[in-house]
Write a protein that holds these residues in place. Structure first.
Motif, PDB file in Angstrom:
ATOM      1  N   GLU A   1      -0.044  -7.800   9.174  1.00 63.06           N
ATOM      2  CA  GLU A   1      -0.606  -8.092   7.860  1.00 63.06           C
ATOM      3  C   GLU A   1      -1.562  -9.283   7.896  1.00 63.06           C
ATOM      4  OE1 GLU A   1       2.054  -8.173   4.500  1.00 63.06           O
ATOM      5  OE2 GLU A   1       3.410  -6.763   5.467  1.00 63.06           O
TER       6      GLU A   1
ATOM      7  N   THR B   1      -6.732  -9.381   7.297  1.00 64.71           N
ATOM      8  CA  THR B   1      -6.969  -9.526   5.867  1.00 64.71           C
ATOM      9  C   THR B   1      -8.444  -9.417   5.506  1.00 64.71           C
ATOM     10  OG1 THR B   1      -7.147 -11.940   6.055  1.00 64.71           O
ATOM     11  CG2 THR B   1      -4.955 -11.028   5.607  1.00 64.71           C
TER      12      THR B   1
ATOM     13  N   PRO C   1      -4.180  -8.437   2.470  1.00 66.62           N
ATOM     14  CA  PRO C   1      -3.955  -7.633   3.679  1.00 66.62           C
ATOM     15  C   PRO C   1      -4.698  -6.295   3.607  1.00 66.62           C
ATOM     16  CG  PRO C   1      -1.889  -8.558   2.920  1.00 66.62           C
ATOM     17  CD  PRO C   1      -2.897  -8.818   1.830  1.00 66.62           C
TER      18      PRO C   1
ATOM     19  N   THR D   1       2.698  -5.184  -0.224  1.00 72.23           N
ATOM     20  CA  THR D   1       1.372  -5.435   0.331  1.00 72.23           C
ATOM     21  C   THR D   1       0.635  -4.152   0.722  1.00 72.23           C
ATOM     22  OG1 THR D   1       2.479  -5.885   2.446  1.00 72.23           O
ATOM     23  CG2 THR D   1       1.798  -7.784   1.129  1.00 72.23           C
TER      24      THR D   1
END
Length: 301
Positions: A22, A25, A31, A90
């Motif tokens: 993650e 980005t 992310p 996310t």
């Protein structure tokens, strides 16, 4: 093997999400590991297989009402709230970005209300006039393998650069069943990951032996009704007999649809972006220049 390539898109972006950190980005810190990973997966697939047509198949409904009505436990353990699937926080905002990128590139993105991506794949496969390759990490789609068409699965279990090619011979080798019998095999043994109970007491070996002996679930049930005992152990007959209610509804859950109402869209592999300005804006907003350049290079004639 040029022809039609069908992407089980949710399977692929989940794999990308869990396979790429993650820490990858966008400029604002969001992310984008699933977005970048999926773009690179598609580039690798196009470069390696050169499909004439390609469809990113989507879940318009990840838990369709017709499957839940048949077996209420279907995917029930994955429900977060209401009808929403439990998805990592996310990953949630990355899915709309994936959709926007596919649209701007010009790769057909198809979901059908009331159906899963598997059903979209099943319907395109049934309608296809020629060769089909299905890219997925989901064994359920092994039921579509057909050497006559031919239709084969490119299984991502070992990664997108080391795809396992699943044809009828491979299904037989893996499970000890006829190459096109995976759906009945899965119905008998069940699948805890989808909330499918299976027939109590029937595991992989028994399911494979029964499917091999009789060829289909319908033939097994007919044999019970007709009192067939040859090659049909009494224990198995008893277990299937007790599970008749389950076996009456389970095939509608396990078997992918072949008649989803697909929209009229072009599924030709694009050679240039459908919306170049939008694609540039997305690349800038989410820091996608490198993966998009790789994808566009593979799509160019």
């Amino acid at each position: 093997m040029p022809g039609l390539m069908l992407l089980d898109t949710p399977s692929l972006y989940f794999r990308a999400f869990y396979g790429i950190p993650e820490s990858m980005t966008a400029p604002d810190g969001m992310p984008v590991n699933a977005v970048r990973g999926l773009i690179d997966m598609i580039a690798t697939l196009v470069r390696g297989h050169s499909p004439d047509e390609i469809v990113a198949c989507m879940d318009a409904d990840w838990r369709p009402a017709f499957r839940v009505a048949a077996i209420p436990s279907y995917k029930a353990h994955r429900v977060a709230t209401g009808h929403q699937e439990e998805v990592p926080d996310t990953l949630v905002p990355q899915v709309p970005v994936i959709e926007q990128v596919l649209d701007a590139v010009g790769i057909a993105r198809v979901g059908v209300p009331g159906y899963e991506a598997d059903d979209v794949i099943g319907t395109y496969t049934a309608r296809a006039a020629g060769e089909v390759e299905i890219v997925t990490g989901d064994r359920d789609l092994f039921q579509l393998v057909n050497d006559d068409q031919p239709c084969r699965v490119l299984y991502t279990i070992k990664g997108i650069r080391n795809l396992q090619v699943i044809d009828e011979a491979e299904v037989s080798a893996k499970y000890g069943i006829p190459g096109r019998a995976y759906a009945d095999f899965a119905t008998l043994r069940g699948d805890p990951s989808d909330g499918l109970p299976g027939v109590p007491g029937v595991g992989d070996k028994t399911a494979a032996a029964l499917v091999t002996r009789f060829g289909s679930l319908d033939a097994m049930l007919k044999a019970i009704d007709e009192g067939v005992t040859d090659g049909f152990p009494a224990g198995s007959r008893l277990k299937l007999g007790k599970a008749r209610d389950y076996l009456a509804v389970a095939p509608a859950v396990v078997k992918v649809a072949h008649d989803a109402p697909l929209p009229e869209v072009s599924i030709a592999r694009p050679s240039a972006p459908r919306d170049p300005e939008r694609l540039v804006a997305l690349a800038d907003r989410y820091g996608l220049d490198n993966p998009l350049n790789r994808l566009l290079a593979t799509l160019a004639p």
